[in-house]
Design a protein around this motif. Structure first.
Motif, PDB file in Angstrom:
ATOM      1  N   GLU A 126       0.828  -1.209   0.000  1.00  0.00           N
ATOM      2  CA  GLU A 126       0.000   0.000   0.000  1.00  0.00           C
ATOM      3  C   GLU A 126       0.865   1.263   0.000  1.00  0.00           C
ATOM      4  O   GLU A 126       0.542   2.242  -0.690  1.00  0.00           O
ATOM      5  N   ALA A 127       1.947   1.259   0.744  1.00  0.00           N
ATOM      6  CA  ALA A 127       2.839   2.422   0.769  1.00  0.00           C
ATOM      7  C   ALA A 127       3.426   2.682  -0.618  1.00  0.00           C
ATOM      8  O   ALA A 127       3.458   3.824  -1.093  1.00  0.00           O
ATOM      9  N   VAL A 128       3.866   1.631  -1.303  1.00  0.00           N
ATOM     10  CA  VAL A 128       4.438   1.781  -2.646  1.00  0.00           C
ATOM     11  C   VAL A 128       3.363   2.233  -3.633  1.00  0.00           C
ATOM     12  O   VAL A 128       3.596   3.086  -4.485  1.00  0.00           O
ATOM     13  N   ARG A 129       2.169   1.684  -3.509  1.00  0.00           N
ATOM     14  CA  ARG A 129       1.062   2.080  -4.389  1.00  0.00           C
ATOM     15  C   ARG A 129       0.803   3.583  -4.255  1.00  0.00           C
ATOM     16  O   ARG A 129       0.706   4.300  -5.246  1.00  0.00           O
ATOM     17  N   GLN A 130       0.711   4.060  -3.010  1.00  0.00           N
ATOM     18  CA  GLN A 130       0.459   5.479  -2.782  1.00  0.00           C
ATOM     19  C   GLN A 130       1.600   6.350  -3.298  1.00  0.00           C
ATOM     20  O   GLN A 130       1.365   7.410  -3.892  1.00  0.00           O
ATOM     21  N   LEU A 131       2.835   5.913  -3.084  1.00  0.00           N
ATOM     22  CA  LEU A 131       3.994   6.651  -3.613  1.00  0.00           C
ATOM     23  C   LEU A 131       3.918   6.755  -5.127  1.00  0.00           C
ATOM     24  O   LEU A 131       4.105   7.837  -5.693  1.00  0.00           O
ATOM     25  N   GLY A 132       3.659   5.635  -5.760  1.00  0.00           N
ATOM     26  CA  GLY A 132       3.579   5.626  -7.218  1.00  0.00           C
ATOM     27  C   GLY A 132       2.494   6.541  -7.736  1.00  0.00           C
ATOM     28  O   GLY A 132       2.717   7.345  -8.655  1.00  0.00           O
ATOM     29  N   LEU A 133       1.320   6.447  -7.166  1.00  0.00           N
ATOM     30  CA  LEU A 133       0.212   7.290  -7.623  1.00  0.00           C
ATOM     31  C   LEU A 133       0.522   8.764  -7.431  1.00  0.00           C
ATOM     32  O   LEU A 133       0.265   9.584  -8.314  1.00  0.00           O
ATOM     33  N   TYR A 134       1.078   9.111  -6.289  1.00  0.00           N
ATOM     34  CA  TYR A 134       1.391  10.515  -6.049  1.00  0.00           C
ATOM     35  C   TYR A 134       2.457  11.037  -7.015  1.00  0.00           C
ATOM     36  O   TYR A 134       2.271  12.048  -7.690  1.00  0.00           O
ATOM     37  N   TRP A 135       3.604  10.355  -7.076  1.00  0.00           N
ATOM     38  CA  TRP A 135       4.731  10.883  -7.845  1.00  0.00           C
ATOM     39  C   TRP A 135       4.543  10.753  -9.349  1.00  0.00           C
ATOM     40  O   TRP A 135       5.100  11.541 -10.113  1.00  0.00           O
ATOM     41  N   VAL A 136       3.752   9.796  -9.809  1.00  0.00           N
ATOM     42  CA  VAL A 136       3.556   9.614 -11.245  1.00  0.00           C
ATOM     43  C   VAL A 136       2.348  10.398 -11.749  1.00  0.00           C
ATOM     44  O   VAL A 136       2.387  10.979 -12.825  1.00  0.00           O
ATOM     45  N   ILE A 137       1.271  10.444 -10.972  1.00  0.00           N
ATOM     46  CA  ILE A 137       0.028  11.029 -11.464  1.00  0.00           C
ATOM     47  C   ILE A 137      -0.237  12.424 -10.890  1.00  0.00           C
ATOM     48  O   ILE A 137      -0.549  13.356 -11.619  1.00  0.00           O
ATOM     49  N   THR A 138      -0.108  12.591  -9.604  1.00  0.00           N
ATOM     50  CA  THR A 138      -0.523  13.833  -8.946  1.00  0.00           C
ATOM     51  C   THR A 138       0.527  14.934  -9.026  1.00  0.00           C
ATOM     52  O   THR A 138       0.213  16.089  -9.300  1.00  0.00           O
ATOM     53  N   ASN A 139       1.770  14.603  -8.775  1.00  0.00           N
ATOM     54  CA  ASN A 139       2.833  15.600  -8.675  1.00  0.00           C
ATOM     55  C   ASN A 139       3.122  16.282 -10.015  1.00  0.00           C
ATOM     56  O   ASN A 139       3.228  15.632 -11.048  1.00  0.00           O
ATOM     57  N   GLU A 140       3.261  17.598  -9.971  1.00  0.00           N
ATOM     58  CA  GLU A 140       3.700  18.380 -11.136  1.00  0.00           C
ATOM     59  C   GLU A 140       5.211  18.517 -11.063  1.00  0.00           C
ATOM     60  O   GLU A 140       5.746  18.863 -10.022  1.00  0.00           O
ATOM     61  N   GLN A 141       5.875  18.258 -12.180  1.00  0.00           N
ATOM     62  CA  GLN A 141       7.334  18.287 -12.169  1.00  0.00           C
ATOM     63  C   GLN A 141       7.903  19.345 -13.088  1.00  0.00           C
ATOM     64  O   GLN A 141       7.324  19.658 -14.128  1.00  0.00           O
ATOM     65  N   ALA A 142       9.051  19.859 -12.691  1.00  0.00           N
ATOM     66  CA  ALA A 142       9.829  20.736 -13.547  1.00  0.00           C
ATOM     67  C   ALA A 142      10.729  19.864 -14.409  1.00  0.00           C
ATOM     68  O   ALA A 142      11.370  18.952 -13.907  1.00  0.00           O
TER      69      ALA A 142
END
Length: 148
Positions: A126-142
């Protein structure tokens, strides 16, 4: 077509690597997962990316264990932050260490997040799933510009 940038997992424990891979896939994250099993391999890989300066080859996020052979995670993090083309890379420390000094040093060196690996399978997943969803989908990157 949207180009999916890879994720970089720097992990020397095969069980944690397999569980991370499985958890990301189960969460529907289809990005390529590049795995480096020690800090030296990761350093070589990241240096090549910095040389090539292709912003779309850069990982979306680096999932970095601290206790690595050859070059440890903190040394690798320090290198990332000192390399202009790499310094904006999101780096998540994903480790079993709950040592206060590791947490403080990780953030002092520029880690974006510090996540202690849960011991239980379902909690780790679950921790990895949440990390993946946040950093791949939610987070805006420069995206860094080439300096050529």
């Amino acid at each position: 077509m949207i180009q999916l940038r890879p994720l970089l997992l720097v992990e020397d424990n095969l069980d944690d690597e397999l569980l991370t891979t499985r958890s990301l896939r189960k969460a529907g994250i289809l990005n390529e997962l590049v795995v480096k099993r020690n800090g030296e391999e990761a350093l070589i890989h990241l240096n090549q990316l910095a040389t090539d300066q292709d912003p779309f080859a850069l990982p979306t996020v680096v999932l970095l264990d601290l206790k690595l052979p050859k070059v440890n995670g903190l040394e690798l993090l320090q290198h990332i932050r000192a390399t202009p083309f790499l310094q904006l890379l999101p780096v998540v420390i994903l480790t079993s260490s709950s040592e206060e000094r590791d947490i403080v040093e990780s953030y002092s060196l520029g880690a974006n997040s510090y996540v202690r690996k849960p011991v239980k399978f379902d909690q780790f997943s679950e921790a990895v799933r949440q990390l993946g969803l946040y950093w791949v989908i939610t987070n805006e990157q420069a995206i860094p510009k080439r300096s050529i």
